[in-house]
Design a protein around this motif. Sequence first.
Motif, mmCIF file in Angstrom:
data_model
loop_
_atom_site.group_PDB
_atom_site.id
_atom_site.type_symbol
_atom_site.label_atom_id
_atom_site.label_comp_id
_atom_site.label_asym_id
_atom_site.label_seq_id
_atom_site.Cartn_x
_atom_site.Cartn_y
_atom_site.Cartn_z
ATOM 1 N N PHE A 20 -20.964 -8.388 -22.117
ATOM 2 C CA PHE A 20 -20.300 -9.682 -21.749
ATOM 3 C C PHE A 20 -20.534 -10.777 -22.711
ATOM 4 N N ASP A 24 -20.739 -15.126 -16.071
ATOM 5 C CA ASP A 24 -19.677 -14.769 -15.009
ATOM 6 C C ASP A 24 -20.410 -14.592 -13.737
ATOM 7 N N ASP A 26 -19.366 -13.090 -11.044
ATOM 8 C CA ASP A 26 -18.717 -12.022 -10.670
ATOM 9 C C ASP A 26 -19.166 -10.772 -11.156
ATOM 10 N N PHE A 27 -19.754 -11.176 -12.442
ATOM 11 C CA PHE A 27 -20.317 -9.657 -13.398
ATOM 12 C C PHE A 27 -21.458 -9.004 -12.747
#
Length: 137
Positions: A20, A24, A26-27
């Motif tokens: 990534f 983030d 949500d990661f």
Amino acid sequence: MFAVTLGLREPARLLGEVRFTGVDPDFLTGVRRWLEAPLRGCTKSAVLGAAVVVGELTTNAFRHARPPFAVRLILPERRNVIRLEVHDATAPPAMDWSPGRGLDLVRALCLVWGVDHRDSGKVVWAELPLLVRPIVG
């Protein structure tokens, strides 16, 4: 136990990698779920322990390091452990660095953890015990 090493120097299999490029929130949920497939066949406690450890290491990378980031799941061939690695583009901390509570969890769940220095940044890694090895296709 904490160790500074030159990396894993034994036969091992890469079970998976997620990359990534930014922070983030949500990661973190996604990477925890991602662990379930490569750890299929392991005990539930091994999968939950790996999820806690990868969550702590990834959170630290988000807070203290620069992207790009990568999370790797490695299975050494000759030992009953699973190795989690979080790669980032930031230099390792000074030796007087004081880990927080999250790394206390890592220390409690893992046999050993440490930091590898790389030209491109660092790798924070941890090895968890396995009672049952994953089903590798």
